[in-house]
Design a protein around this motif. Structure first.
Motif, mmCIF file in Angstrom:
data_model
loop_
_atom_site.group_PDB
_atom_site.id
_atom_site.type_symbol
_atom_site.label_atom_id
_atom_site.label_comp_id
_atom_site.label_asym_id
_atom_site.label_seq_id
_atom_site.Cartn_x
_atom_site.Cartn_y
_atom_site.Cartn_z
ATOM 1 N N ALA A 152 0.856 -1.191 0.000
ATOM 2 C CA ALA A 152 0.000 0.000 0.000
ATOM 3 C C ALA A 152 0.892 1.241 0.000
ATOM 4 N N VAL A 153 0.504 2.245 -0.769
ATOM 5 C CA VAL A 153 1.303 3.461 -0.913
ATOM 6 C C VAL A 153 1.054 4.377 0.287
ATOM 7 N N SER A 154 2.119 4.882 0.879
ATOM 8 C CA SER A 154 1.986 5.766 2.038
ATOM 9 C C SER A 154 1.428 7.115 1.613
ATOM 10 N N PRO A 155 0.794 7.868 2.540
ATOM 11 C CA PRO A 155 0.273 9.196 2.192
ATOM 12 C C PRO A 155 1.346 10.115 1.622
ATOM 13 N N GLU A 156 2.557 10.048 2.167
ATOM 14 C CA GLU A 156 3.634 10.913 1.681
ATOM 15 C C GLU A 156 4.018 10.564 0.244
ATOM 16 N N GLU A 157 3.952 9.269 -0.103
ATOM 17 C CA GLU A 157 4.266 8.855 -1.468
ATOM 18 C C GLU A 157 3.120 9.174 -2.423
ATOM 19 N N ALA A 158 1.878 9.107 -1.932
ATOM 20 C CA ALA A 158 0.713 9.352 -2.789
ATOM 21 C C ALA A 158 0.476 10.834 -3.047
ATOM 22 N N GLU A 159 0.949 11.698 -2.159
ATOM 23 C CA GLU A 159 0.672 13.138 -2.293
ATOM 24 C C GLU A 159 1.154 13.717 -3.625
ATOM 25 N N PRO A 160 2.359 13.375 -4.127
ATOM 26 C CA PRO A 160 2.758 13.913 -5.437
ATOM 27 C C PRO A 160 1.798 13.539 -6.551
ATOM 28 N N ALA A 161 1.238 12.324 -6.506
ATOM 29 C CA ALA A 161 0.261 11.919 -7.527
ATOM 30 C C ALA A 161 -1.004 12.753 -7.411
ATOM 31 N N VAL A 162 -1.426 13.069 -6.183
ATOM 32 C CA VAL A 162 -2.599 13.924 -5.984
ATOM 33 C C VAL A 162 -2.334 15.318 -6.539
ATOM 34 N N LEU A 163 -1.148 15.834 -6.313
ATOM 35 C CA LEU A 163 -0.791 17.163 -6.837
ATOM 36 C C LEU A 163 -0.782 17.170 -8.360
ATOM 37 N N ARG A 164 -0.271 16.092 -8.978
ATOM 38 C CA ARG A 164 -0.296 16.008 -10.440
ATOM 39 C C ARG A 164 -1.720 15.980 -10.948
ATOM 40 N N ALA A 165 -2.573 15.240 -10.235
ATOM 41 C CA ALA A 165 -3.977 15.170 -10.638
ATOM 42 C C ALA A 165 -4.653 16.537 -10.518
ATOM 43 N N LEU A 166 -4.350 17.263 -9.463
ATOM 44 C CA LEU A 166 -4.916 18.600 -9.288
ATOM 45 C C LEU A 166 -4.436 19.546 -10.392
ATOM 46 N N ASP A 167 -3.181 19.436 -10.780
ATOM 47 C CA ASP A 167 -2.655 20.277 -11.850
ATOM 48 C C ASP A 167 -3.348 19.993 -13.177
ATOM 49 N N ILE A 168 -3.615 18.691 -13.446
ATOM 50 C CA ILE A 168 -4.329 18.335 -14.675
ATOM 51 C C ILE A 168 -5.735 18.909 -14.648
ATOM 52 N N GLU A 169 -6.413 18.788 -13.511
ATOM 53 C CA GLU A 169 -7.759 19.349 -13.396
ATOM 54 C C GLU A 169 -7.732 20.875 -13.532
ATOM 55 N N ARG A 170 -6.691 21.475 -13.047
ATOM 56 C CA ARG A 170 -6.556 22.940 -13.181
ATOM 57 C C ARG A 170 -6.439 23.323 -14.660
ATOM 58 N N ARG A 171 -5.656 22.539 -15.437
ATOM 59 C CA ARG A 171 -5.520 22.837 -16.867
ATOM 60 C C ARG A 171 -6.811 22.559 -17.620
ATOM 61 N N ARG A 172 -7.554 21.554 -17.160
ATOM 62 C CA ARG A 172 -8.815 21.220 -17.824
ATOM 63 C C ARG A 172 -9.911 22.251 -17.550
ATOM 64 N N SER A 173 -9.865 22.846 -16.386
ATOM 65 C CA SER A 173 -10.960 23.706 -15.922
ATOM 66 C C SER A 173 -11.062 24.997 -16.741
ATOM 67 N N SER A 174 -12.306 25.403 -16.996
ATOM 68 C CA SER A 174 -12.551 26.660 -17.697
ATOM 69 C C SER A 174 -12.429 27.851 -16.763
ATOM 70 N N LEU A 175 -12.451 27.594 -15.446
ATOM 71 C CA LEU A 175 -12.286 28.635 -14.438
ATOM 72 C C LEU A 175 -11.023 28.360 -13.626
ATOM 73 N N PRO A 176 -10.452 29.397 -13.020
ATOM 74 C CA PRO A 176 -9.292 29.172 -12.143
ATOM 75 C C PRO A 176 -9.647 28.186 -11.031
ATOM 76 N N LEU A 177 -8.765 27.235 -10.789
ATOM 77 C CA LEU A 177 -9.000 26.192 -9.782
ATOM 78 C C LEU A 177 -8.006 26.347 -8.648
ATOM 79 N N GLU A 178 -8.527 26.474 -7.435
ATOM 80 C CA GLU A 178 -7.695 26.606 -6.248
ATOM 81 C C GLU A 178 -8.158 25.591 -5.209
ATOM 82 N N TRP A 179 -7.308 25.311 -4.237
ATOM 83 C CA TRP A 179 -7.694 24.370 -3.187
ATOM 84 C C TRP A 179 -7.154 24.797 -1.838
ATOM 85 N N GLU A 180 -7.835 24.317 -0.816
ATOM 86 C CA GLU A 180 -7.483 24.671 0.559
ATOM 87 C C GLU A 180 -6.138 24.052 0.931
ATOM 88 N N GLU A 181 -5.395 24.762 1.748
ATOM 89 C CA GLU A 181 -4.103 24.261 2.193
ATOM 90 C C GLU A 181 -4.267 22.936 2.947
#
Length: 422
Positions: A152-181
């Motif tokens: 099982a992947v640790s949270p620290e190892e999975a976080e970069p994949a989550v960030l990549r996914a957020l960046d892709i969604e940001r590029r896909r979005s027609s509006l600026p995409l931000e997220w809570e710290e």
């Protein structure tokens, strides 16, 4: 039509794969095999969402064999025959690389159909499974393959994949995409080691986001609702269930009430009452035993109460039983005693039941019509010296007194009455 985020983000190189450093770090065996282009039969074993399919795809890109994919949940024997029929033809002149997902769902005959072609090298198999392959994969197939266990992947190892996914969604979005710290780590933690689940959570969260002043804002509160219970790995009858059951039992035996409550909570969250009840009842005799004999009755009462109440109230008597067992004095004298006795019986060391212990009707048969049984309650202290074991086992000791207060008190009582050391 937009590609699913989990498919778009799938790594193309070994360096992009998150987790599995024990397999993919520079110099690791699996990495060396992949980079050298070795056509080895392999079984990937581990939880879902840990990179098994991704790495199989990367392996496929480094081979000149025709790539075929099957999922054992839907594939049939005919599907295998169709693939094997292509071996040596223009469709697969260099042989076949078969990626077989969920191989545990193939029966023995289906697995055996692959052996001949694995032997002659015309078919290279990469199989994946979420269940222990040593239980579910045919031994002859295993002997021709190398098993690699994924973690099982640790949270620290999975976080970069989550960030990549957020960046892709940001590029896909027609509006600026931000997220809570702290949102990426929260999602990575809630995925329970399943990167695919984390990426899917990002996709759902982005689609559910509401515009605020021209901005799509992803909140931790929304993420918590989307990922509730998702960190739980539980498959009734599968490895995860048995692992948690084993951990609960060993935590009770190890006198760790906090760990016992943790593993009990995992069963409760999965809605499984039967498995922890069985473990609690077993531990009362196996681990506590004669050190606190009343534990059996108390735990049985707690289990009965829990089954009558049902969830969520059942958590209370079960937690009471778990804490009681974890904090009770321990003795395995019951386990050792019955184990020694059964070992003798299985080995044929039995012998005739002593005459004085035989059933009363035996008095009317044979030459000796007297049973010679001494009734202990007719003697002081309700005990009298008498042979109970068969002649072949006379003097054998199965039960050894535990060192706890209860058993030592009983030992002292009987030593005084019998007038000898026990």
């Amino acid at each position: 039509m937009q590609r699913p985020l989990a498919d778009e983000i799938r790594p193309k190189t070994l360096d992009e794969v998150v987790g599995q450093r024990h397999l993919l770090a520079p110099g690791a065996v699996l990495r060396r095999l992949i980079e050298s282009g070795t056509e080895a039969n392999m079984v990937f074993y581990g939880p879902s969402g840990t990179g098994k399919t991704t790495i199989a795809n990367i392996v496929a890109e480094r081979t000149h064999k025709a790539l075929y994919r099957l999922n054992a949940t839907t594939a049939s024997l005919q599907d295998i025959k169709d693939i094997i029929a292509d071996v040596g033809t223009l469709l697969a002149p260099g042989g076949v690389l078969l990626y077989l997902d969920e191989i545990q769902y193939f029966n023995k005959k289906q697995q055996q159909s692959l052996l001949e072609f694995m032997e002659n090298g015309k078919l290279t198999l990469i199989a994946s499974t979420t269940e222990n392959p040593y239980f579910y994969v045919y031994s002859a197939l295993l002997s021709r393959s190398t098993v690699f266990e994924f973690k099982a992947v640790s949270p620290e190892e999975a976080e970069p994949a989550v960030l990549r996914a957020l960046d892709i969604e940001r590029r896909r979005s027609s509006l600026p995409l931000e997220w809570e710290e702290g949102l990426p780590l929260q999602i990575a933690t809630a995925c329970g080691g399943d990167v695919r689940k984390a990426v899917n959570a990002v996709e759902l969260l982005s689609h559910a986001a509401q515009p605020r002043q021209g901005i799509l804002f992803l909140s931790r509160e929304d993420a918590a609702q989307l990922s509730q219970r998702s960190a739980m790995r539980y498959d009734k009858g599968g490895d995860a269930m048995y692992d948690i059951a084993s951990a609960l039992m060993k935590s009770l035996r190890g006198s760790d009430p906090d760990a016992a409550l943790h593993y009990l909570a995992r069963f409760l969250e999965a809605g499984d009452l039967v498995t922890p009840c069985r473990r609690l009842l077993c531990s009362a005799s196996e681990d506590v035993g004669m050190a606190y004999p009343q534990a059996v009755a108390i735990v049985k009462a707690c289990v009965d109460t829990a089954m009558q109440l049902g969830l969520p109230e059942a958590q209370l008597p079960l937690a009471q039983a778990a804490i009681l067992l974890a904090t009770a004095p321990k003795s395995n004298s019951v386990v050792d005693g019955i184990g020694r006795a059964r070992a003798d019986v299985r080995a044929g060391r039995t012998g005739d039941v002593p005459r004085q212990l035989q059933n009363v009707h035996a008095d009317t048969t044979g030459f000796d019509n007297q049973q010679h049984y001494l009734y202990p309650h007719n003697f002081p202290g309700h005990w009298v010296e008498q042979q109970y074991l068969p002649d072949a086992l006379k003097g054998v000791k199965y039960y050894e007194w535990g060192e706890n207060k209860t058993e030592q008190a009983a030992k002292a009582y009987w030593e005084k009455l019998k007038g000898r050391e026990l």
